[in-house]
Scaffold this active site. Sequence first.
Site, PDB file in Angstrom:
ATOM      1  N   GLY A 169      13.826  71.951  49.461  1.00 57.14           N
ATOM      2  CA  GLY A 169      14.162  72.420  48.118  1.00 57.14           C
ATOM      3  C   GLY A 169      12.952  72.964  47.362  1.00 57.14           C
ATOM      4  CG  ASN A 170       8.915  71.891  48.595  1.00 58.67           C
ATOM      5  OD1 ASN A 170       9.698  71.902  49.539  1.00 58.67           O
ATOM      6  ND2 ASN A 170       7.617  71.959  48.772  1.00 58.67           N
TER       7      ASN A 170
ATOM      8  CE  LYS B 136      23.968  66.128  49.282  1.00 57.74           C
ATOM      9  NZ  LYS B 136      22.721  65.495  49.592  1.00 57.74           N
TER      10      LYS B 136
ATOM     11  CE  LYS C  64      16.008  71.705  54.311  1.00 58.32           C
ATOM     12  NZ  LYS C  64      15.867  70.333  53.953  1.00 58.32           N
TER      13      LYS C  64
ATOM     14  CE  LYS D 122      12.969  66.390  54.507  1.00 50.94           C
ATOM     15  NZ  LYS D 122      14.111  67.190  54.137  1.00 50.94           N
TER      16      LYS D 122
HETATM   17  P1  ADP Z   1      13.591  68.486  51.061  1.00 47.53           P
HETATM   18  O1  ADP Z   1      14.029  69.166  49.820  1.00 47.53           O
HETATM   19  O2  ADP Z   1      12.408  69.127  51.707  1.00 47.53           O
HETATM   20  O3  ADP Z   1      14.721  68.214  52.009  1.00 47.53           O
HETATM   21  P2  ADP Z   1      13.475  65.612  50.472  1.00 47.53           P
HETATM   22  O4  ADP Z   1      13.123  65.136  49.110  1.00 47.53           O
HETATM   23  O5  ADP Z   1      14.876  65.501  50.921  1.00 47.53           O
HETATM   24  O6  ADP Z   1      12.952  67.121  50.545  1.00 47.53           O
HETATM   25  O7  ADP Z   1      12.535  64.880  51.566  1.00 47.53           O
HETATM   26  C1  ADP Z   1      11.126  64.815  51.426  1.00 47.53           C
HETATM   27  C2  ADP Z   1      10.714  63.506  50.782  1.00 47.53           C
HETATM   28  O8  ADP Z   1      10.934  62.424  51.685  1.00 47.53           O
HETATM   29  C3  ADP Z   1       9.262  63.369  50.444  1.00 47.53           C
HETATM   30  O9  ADP Z   1       8.949  63.961  49.209  1.00 47.53           O
HETATM   31  C4  ADP Z   1       9.060  61.852  50.410  1.00 47.53           C
HETATM   32  O10 ADP Z   1       9.079  61.359  49.095  1.00 47.53           O
HETATM   33  C5  ADP Z   1      10.280  61.296  51.139  1.00 47.53           C
HETATM   34  N1  ADP Z   1      10.009  60.307  52.190  1.00 47.53           N
HETATM   35  C6  ADP Z   1      10.788  59.231  52.423  1.00 47.53           C
HETATM   36  N2  ADP Z   1      10.320  58.508  53.441  1.00 47.53           N
HETATM   37  C7  ADP Z   1       9.190  59.125  53.867  1.00 47.53           C
HETATM   38  C8  ADP Z   1       8.245  58.858  54.909  1.00 47.53           C
HETATM   39  N3  ADP Z   1       8.375  57.810  55.705  1.00 47.53           N
HETATM   40  N4  ADP Z   1       7.205  59.712  55.075  1.00 47.53           N
HETATM   41  C9  ADP Z   1       7.062  60.801  54.273  1.00 47.53           C
HETATM   42  N5  ADP Z   1       7.928  61.110  53.273  1.00 47.53           N
HETATM   43  C10 ADP Z   1       8.986  60.292  53.069  1.00 47.53           C
HETATM   44 MG    MG Z   2      16.554  66.936  51.267  1.00 47.14          MG
END
Ligand code: ADP
Ligand code: MG
Length: 308
Positions: A11-12, A125, A210, A272
Amino acid sequence: MKQKVVLALGGNAILQPGQKGEYSIQKENVDISAKSIAKVAETGCDIVIVHGNGPQVGQILRQNELAKDEVPIQPLPVCSAESQGFIGYMMQESLKNVLPSKQVATILTMTEVDPSDPAFKHPTKPIGSFYSEDESKQLALEKGWVMGEDAGRGYRRLVASPNPKGIVEVETIKLLMDNGVLVVSTGGGGIPVIKNTQGEYEGVAAVIDKDSSALKLSKEIDADILMILTDVPNVYINYGKPNQEKLTDLTVEKAQKYYDEGHFSDGSMGPKMAACIEFAKLGKTAIICSLDQAAEAVNGEAGTRIIG
Ligand code: ADP
Ligand code: MG
């Protein structure tokens, strides 16, 4: 043969936390993202970009709801398609500006889901506007929406998040990639469609993760690398704790062990890592890193890599 890379943007890449979504700000973010993507393209890979659409589709839904007395509300899959077109346009413009000799194209992509997916029985969701408890009861009655409380912020419509079963336009995506086109596809996980009882495609009210769709697409195009670009430079164990530890190169077994121990949060890093582990099990490489280190990560110099 060139390496085929699926780049899944978080999202960023389009909107940072706290930003409201003015066009100029979204475009500024996409311009920055395009520069990172260009560096990956310059390493000599064929790329397909998958992106999120949460805030954008949320705003389209809100516009629909606010204008409903003048303009008929369009269904969720249409809003999803609108967001793919909108984000695709921004990406095409930004990418063309940094890679003038490259052909860039967005494919409006439908992702097929199974109508009997258990997710449809338990929508989880939250999407669109926030409502009071009374309004939410009214909407449940009037529209048959499933409503739920969202983290103490009010009531929202809940939709299903089913698993992707197939990427409908996959052959078109392959055709374009094989001919050197940089493709943007499967935005927001894809427009969710089912095959109805007549065997025809039909859009459904759902959202698809996604990262799961990026995995599905990676498998279907036989990609070499699945790369998930987010807002952290690495994956960590004991994330956010004093004994937090950065992960760099991991075997599938090690990654699975950490996953099973619960190191990766459900709505963020969990999906992820699940996608990356499944991809690496095919004997391939999956990478999670920050957007600005994407090119270094392709070369093994940054990010967290799961090597199958
Ligand atoms: P995106 O929009 O890229 O899908 P998300 O917010 O869904 O982003 O996922 C990324 C976030 O996952 C990071 O900002 C972090 O806060 C979080 N996160 C949770 N667990 C972990 C981990 N074990 N290592 C790194 N980040 C983590
Ligand atoms: Mg996400």
